[in-house]
Design an enzyme around this catalytic site. Structure first.
Site, PDB file in Angstrom:
ATOM      1  N   SER A 129      34.527   5.413 -18.890  1.00  6.54           N
ATOM      2  CA  SER A 129      34.212   5.033 -17.518  1.00  6.54           C
ATOM      3  C   SER A 129      33.056   5.866 -16.990  1.00  6.54           C
ATOM      4  O   SER A 129      33.147   7.100 -16.924  1.00  6.54           O
ATOM      5  CB  SER A 129      35.438   5.227 -16.613  1.00  6.54           C
ATOM      6  OG  SER A 129      35.063   5.081 -15.264  1.00  6.54           O
ATOM      7  N   HIS A 176      32.893   0.970 -19.220  1.00 10.27           N
ATOM      8  CA  HIS A 176      33.723   0.598 -18.066  1.00 10.27           C
ATOM      9  C   HIS A 176      33.022   1.007 -16.781  1.00 10.27           C
ATOM     10  O   HIS A 176      32.592   2.158 -16.634  1.00 10.27           O
ATOM     11  CB  HIS A 176      35.086   1.292 -18.164  1.00 10.27           C
ATOM     12  CG  HIS A 176      36.075   0.838 -17.146  1.00 10.27           C
ATOM     13  ND1 HIS A 176      36.860  -0.290 -17.320  1.00 10.27           N
ATOM     14  CD2 HIS A 176      36.420   1.356 -15.936  1.00 10.27           C
ATOM     15  CE1 HIS A 176      37.640  -0.440 -16.270  1.00 10.27           C
ATOM     16  NE2 HIS A 176      37.384   0.539 -15.406  1.00 10.27           N
ATOM     17  N   ASP A 229      33.434   1.048 -12.608  1.00 11.70           N
ATOM     18  CA  ASP A 229      34.355   0.948 -11.475  1.00 11.70           C
ATOM     19  C   ASP A 229      33.573   0.650 -10.199  1.00 11.70           C
ATOM     20  O   ASP A 229      32.767   1.475  -9.751  1.00 11.70           O
ATOM     21  CB  ASP A 229      35.122   2.255 -11.309  1.00 11.70           C
ATOM     22  CG  ASP A 229      36.093   2.498 -12.451  1.00 11.70           C
ATOM     23  OD1 ASP A 229      36.960   1.641 -12.664  1.00 11.70           O
ATOM     24  OD2 ASP A 229      35.984   3.540 -13.116  1.00 11.70           O
ATOM     25  N   MET A 237      33.857   0.164  -6.297  1.00  6.95           N
ATOM     26  CA  MET A 237      34.760   0.480  -5.185  1.00  6.95           C
ATOM     27  C   MET A 237      34.034   0.271  -3.860  1.00  6.95           C
ATOM     28  O   MET A 237      32.850   0.606  -3.735  1.00  6.95           O
ATOM     29  CB  MET A 237      35.244   1.926  -5.293  1.00  6.95           C
ATOM     30  CG  MET A 237      35.895   2.275  -6.616  1.00  6.95           C
ATOM     31  SD  MET A 237      36.482   3.989  -6.626  1.00  6.95           S
ATOM     32  CE  MET A 237      36.877   4.178  -8.376  1.00  6.95           C
ATOM     33  N   HIS A 246      35.226  -3.518 -13.287  1.00  2.00           N
ATOM     34  CA  HIS A 246      36.500  -3.522 -12.565  1.00  2.00           C
ATOM     35  C   HIS A 246      36.215  -3.530 -11.070  1.00  2.00           C
ATOM     36  O   HIS A 246      35.719  -2.535 -10.513  1.00  2.00           O
ATOM     37  CB  HIS A 246      37.299  -2.282 -12.984  1.00  2.00           C
ATOM     38  CG  HIS A 246      38.608  -2.133 -12.298  1.00  2.00           C
ATOM     39  ND1 HIS A 246      39.320  -0.951 -12.323  1.00  2.00           N
ATOM     40  CD2 HIS A 246      39.365  -2.997 -11.561  1.00  2.00           C
ATOM     41  CE1 HIS A 246      40.441  -1.100 -11.635  1.00  2.00           C
ATOM     42  NE2 HIS A 246      40.479  -2.327 -11.159  1.00  2.00           N
ATOM     43  N   MET A 268      37.313  -3.111  -7.632  1.00  2.00           N
ATOM     44  CA  MET A 268      38.325  -2.564  -6.723  1.00  2.00           C
ATOM     45  C   MET A 268      37.821  -2.773  -5.301  1.00  2.00           C
ATOM     46  O   MET A 268      37.482  -1.822  -4.584  1.00  2.00           O
ATOM     47  CB  MET A 268      38.578  -1.092  -7.038  1.00  2.00           C
ATOM     48  CG  MET A 268      39.361  -0.892  -8.313  1.00  2.00           C
ATOM     49  SD  MET A 268      39.512   0.847  -8.791  1.00  2.00           S
ATOM     50  CE  MET A 268      38.003   1.032  -9.734  1.00  2.00           C
ATOM     51  N   MET A 280      46.717  -0.013 -13.961  1.00  2.00           N
ATOM     52  CA  MET A 280      46.268   1.258 -13.400  1.00  2.00           C
ATOM     53  C   MET A 280      47.387   2.290 -13.535  1.00  2.00           C
ATOM     54  O   MET A 280      48.491   2.086 -13.026  1.00  2.00           O
ATOM     55  CB  MET A 280      45.892   1.094 -11.925  1.00  2.00           C
ATOM     56  CG  MET A 280      44.643   0.265 -11.691  1.00  2.00           C
ATOM     57  SD  MET A 280      43.170   0.899 -12.545  1.00  2.00           S
ATOM     58  CE  MET A 280      43.036   2.554 -11.861  1.00  2.00           C
ATOM     59  N   ASP A 323      44.076   2.283 -17.531  1.00  2.00           N
ATOM     60  CA  ASP A 323      43.056   3.128 -16.927  1.00  2.00           C
ATOM     61  C   ASP A 323      43.709   4.116 -15.970  1.00  2.00           C
ATOM     62  O   ASP A 323      44.414   3.722 -15.050  1.00  2.00           O
ATOM     63  CB  ASP A 323      42.060   2.244 -16.160  1.00  2.00           C
ATOM     64  CG  ASP A 323      40.943   3.041 -15.496  1.00  2.00           C
ATOM     65  OD1 ASP A 323      40.854   4.261 -15.721  1.00  2.00           O
ATOM     66  OD2 ASP A 323      40.158   2.426 -14.758  1.00  2.00           O
TER      67      ASP A 323
END
Length: 216
Positions: A7, A32, A34, A36, A65, A67, A136, A174
């Site tokens: 990540s 990966h 993330d 957010m 991903h 979020m 998660m 993760d």
């Protein structure tokens, strides 16, 4: 053999291209990312521009991903930016089937994710048609957290759910995964392990990727 997705949340962003090249050379299977938004989770990270930049420096699949609240508004942007896997959270999707179908229509592989407090049963109707399920094992929002041990039961449950439905979804985990605790997660049935600080905040990317995978 289990696949490893470092990540970039834990990478040195001032050297992002070099960091990605380093984990690719060290044996990573995915990158990966993330995303957010400061609403669904208490942090702000990256957008489609960074996804596009990462796509330009690696041949590895990008595991993105989301979020964020209202991810359905941004699917096209992230797929156009280069997401190979695009994962949304069940907690923010009242029309999850529609969103999963749209991701696939756009040409990406569709993933769904569960927070630690969300039961595995929330996936019952969607597992047969997704490409990835992300469990998660920390409360999302920040890197470097400690793995929640009860996640192992959920991983086993979802592994059984995928297998019973004859689905081909990858089971990804993760949160807090490092070389010294990855074994039970692999044994519980994970196909892909995401690790941020367990790779990027070490001085041996290749060795730690190998140990997380269970090769040494």
């Amino acid at each position: 053999m289990v696949k490893i997705a470092p990540s970039i949340l834990s990478s040195d962003f001032s050297r992002l291209g070099e960091e990605i090249k380093a984990v690719e050379d060290a044996g990573a299977d995915f990158i990966h990312l993330d995303v957010m938004d400061g609403h669904f989770v208490p942090n702000l990270t990256i957008g489609p521009g960074i996804v596009s930049a990462v796509k330009g420096v690696t041949s590895l699949p990008l595991d993105v991903h989301l979020m964020i609240t209202n991810p359905e508004l941004f699917l096209e942007e992230f797929v156009e930016a280069g997401a190979d896997y695009l994962t949304v959270h069940v907690e923010v999707q009242p029309h999850l089937h529609r969103t999963v179908s749209r991701i696939r229509e756009l040409g990406a592989r569709a993933g769904v994710s569960l927070n630690p407090s969300t039961p595995a049963a929330a996936l019952q109707e969607i597992v047969p048609i997704v490409d990835l399920v992300l469990v998660m094992s920390v409360n999302p929002g920040f890197g470097g957290q400690t793995f929640i041990p009860s996640s192992l039961d959920k991983i086993r449950t979802i592994r059984g759910m995928i297998d019973r439905h004859g689905g081909s979804a990858l089971l990804e985990v993760d949160g807090g995964i490092k070389a010294d605790n990855a074994g039970p997660v692999r044994d519980a049935g994970a196909d892909v392990l995401v690790s941020g600080s367990g790779v990027f905040r070490t001085d041996d990317y290749r060795g730690n990727i190998s140990r997380i995978r269970g090769e040494s």
